[in-house]
Every structure is written in C-alpha cells, then in structure tokens.
Scaffold this motif. Structure first.
Motif, PDB file in Angstrom:
ATOM      1  N   TRP A 178       0.842  -1.264   0.137  1.00  0.00           N
ATOM      2  CA  TRP A 178      -0.074  -0.103  -0.122  1.00  0.00           C
ATOM      3  C   TRP A 178       0.885   1.277  -0.090  1.00  0.00           C
ATOM      4  O   TRP A 178       1.855   1.292   0.860  1.00  0.00           O
ATOM      5  N   PRO A 179       0.401   2.209  -0.868  1.00  0.00           N
ATOM      6  CA  PRO A 179      -0.534   2.240  -1.901  1.00  0.00           C
ATOM      7  C   PRO A 179      -0.262   1.674  -3.030  1.00  0.00           C
ATOM      8  O   PRO A 179       0.984   1.164  -3.488  1.00  0.00           O
ATOM      9  N   PRO A 180      -1.348   1.102  -4.005  1.00  0.00           N
ATOM     10  CA  PRO A 180      -0.906   0.572  -4.922  1.00  0.00           C
ATOM     11  C   PRO A 180       0.038   1.076  -6.122  1.00  0.00           C
ATOM     12  O   PRO A 180       0.538   0.171  -6.904  1.00  0.00           O
ATOM     13  N   LYS A 181      -0.096   2.274  -6.162  1.00  0.00           N
ATOM     14  CA  LYS A 181       0.628   2.974  -7.152  1.00  0.00           C
ATOM     15  C   LYS A 181       1.830   3.214  -6.652  1.00  0.00           C
ATOM     16  O   LYS A 181       2.223   3.558  -5.584  1.00  0.00           O
ATOM     17  N   LYS A 182       2.916   2.712  -7.298  1.00  0.00           N
ATOM     18  CA  LYS A 182       4.355   2.448  -6.973  1.00  0.00           C
ATOM     19  C   LYS A 182       5.127   3.827  -6.943  1.00  0.00           C
ATOM     20  O   LYS A 182       6.508   3.815  -6.707  1.00  0.00           O
ATOM     21  N   MET A 183       4.578   4.969  -7.228  1.00  0.00           N
ATOM     22  CA  MET A 183       5.215   6.356  -7.207  1.00  0.00           C
ATOM     23  C   MET A 183       5.314   6.694  -5.801  1.00  0.00           C
ATOM     24  O   MET A 183       5.977   7.678  -5.710  1.00  0.00           O
ATOM     25  N   ASP A 243       7.595   1.047   4.184  1.00  0.00           N
ATOM     26  CA  ASP A 243       8.779   1.453   3.935  1.00  0.00           C
ATOM     27  C   ASP A 243       8.718   2.886   4.911  1.00  0.00           C
ATOM     28  O   ASP A 243       9.713   3.423   5.521  1.00  0.00           O
ATOM     29  N   ARG A 244       7.617   3.421   4.802  1.00  0.00           N
ATOM     30  CA  ARG A 244       7.526   4.870   5.535  1.00  0.00           C
ATOM     31  C   ARG A 244       7.298   4.572   7.038  1.00  0.00           C
ATOM     32  O   ARG A 244       8.015   5.396   7.857  1.00  0.00           O
ATOM     33  N   VAL A 258      -4.072  -4.381  -7.336  1.00  0.00           N
ATOM     34  CA  VAL A 258      -3.047  -4.765  -7.500  1.00  0.00           C
ATOM     35  C   VAL A 258      -2.754  -6.114  -6.760  1.00  0.00           C
ATOM     36  O   VAL A 258      -2.445  -7.132  -7.203  1.00  0.00           O
ATOM     37  N   LEU A 259      -2.965  -5.848  -5.307  1.00  0.00           N
ATOM     38  CA  LEU A 259      -2.679  -6.833  -4.345  1.00  0.00           C
ATOM     39  C   LEU A 259      -3.714  -7.877  -4.590  1.00  0.00           C
ATOM     40  O   LEU A 259      -3.393  -9.240  -4.475  1.00  0.00           O
TER      41      LEU A 259
END
Length: 171
Positions: free
Chosen positions: A52-57, A63-64, A140-141
C-alpha cells in the motif's frame, strides 16, 4: 483543536500516527472518544503494509513506517513480519492500558476478516450493518492474491496427479 468531527479514521501517513503518538492530546480534546482496534492475521496485515499504496510512485506504508520514529517502533525496525508483529502487539497493549486508565473512553476491537463484522459494528455503533464494508481494497494486491491462490490450487492438482501416477506404477 481537532475540529468538530464525529470520527477520526485512518489517521496516518506512515510517519505520524496521532492515534499512537498523541493519545494524551486526543483524550484531552475528546475525553469520551471511542477507540477502534482492528485485527486480521499478521501476515495479511504485513502484506497489506508492503503493498500500500498500490501505485508505486509512493513508498509503501511499510517503508514509511520503517523510516519514521513511531513510539515503540524506532527508525530501522520492521525488516520482517515478526518485528511488525512485536510492535503491533505492544501498540494493542498500550491502547488497552490507556483505555483502562481512562474509563471515559470505549474500546471496540474488531476482527476485520470476520464475515459478521458488519453486525458487530452495527451493534457497537448503532449504524446499519450494510454501512460497514471494505473500501480500500488494493486492486493490484487482490489480483496477485488471486493468482497465488490459483497457483496453489494448480500445485495441489499436480501433487494429486503425481499420486495417481505413483499408484498406477505400483500396480
């Protein structure tokens, strides 16, 4: 002031989690607040954080959180499911203890995988069970999980076929 709201939900960006860092301030502002702890299998939660989020940008929530300095979860922690599980259990204990020490609050604990969760939430909050649902599914998941389940079924079919072949060769 937090504002004139009935609910604060999903109040995080992965680096500032006021429902963890600012319990005292929430209590001072809303001394009769209801806290909701959601649960699901830890592997599912970790997979969700990782995707999460599904957009990899954007960096994943996992990670956060690893980079943030969240109480009980110092920067650099969270390299695996066990480290997240340990932190989450500590968070749950912290919230339970906080509510026990501040009995003006209510604590609602919810297993989001329970098919009757809508009924439970309706009883707890007086809002129709049909109003409770899953609104932030990661498409996506979801597709990846569907593929994994199909691969698992294919593997089972392959094992069953091998057993049949072994049985025929033993005759």
């Amino acid at each position: 002031s937090c504002g004139d709201y009935d609910a604060f939900m999903q109040i995080d960006d992965g680096s500032n989690l006021p429902q963890i860092s600012h319990l005292k301030e929430i209590h001072e502002e809303k001394p009769n607040a209801t806290f909701v702890l959601t649960f699901r299998p830890i592997e599912d939660w970790y997979r969700s954080l990782s995707n999460w989020p599904p957009k990899k940008m954007y960096a994943s929530m996992r990670d956060r959180m690893q980079k943030a300095n969240i109480p009980g979860f110092p920067s650099g922690r969270g390299k695996n499911t066990d480290e997240f599980a340990e932190w989450f259990c500590g968070h749950v204990d912290n919230v339970r203890n906080f509510v026990a020490q501040n009995p003006s609050h209510t604590l609602v604990e919810v297993d989001i995988t329970d098919p009757t969760v809508g009924d439970y939430m309706a009883e707890a909050f007086g809002i129709k069970s049909s109003c409770w649902g899953h609104a932030n599914a990661n498409p996506v998941l979801k597709e990846k999980l569907r593929e994994d389940e199909q691969n698992e079924r294919d593997d089972i079919d392959l094992v069953d076929a091998e057993k049949v072949d072994e049985g025929e060769s033993q005759k």
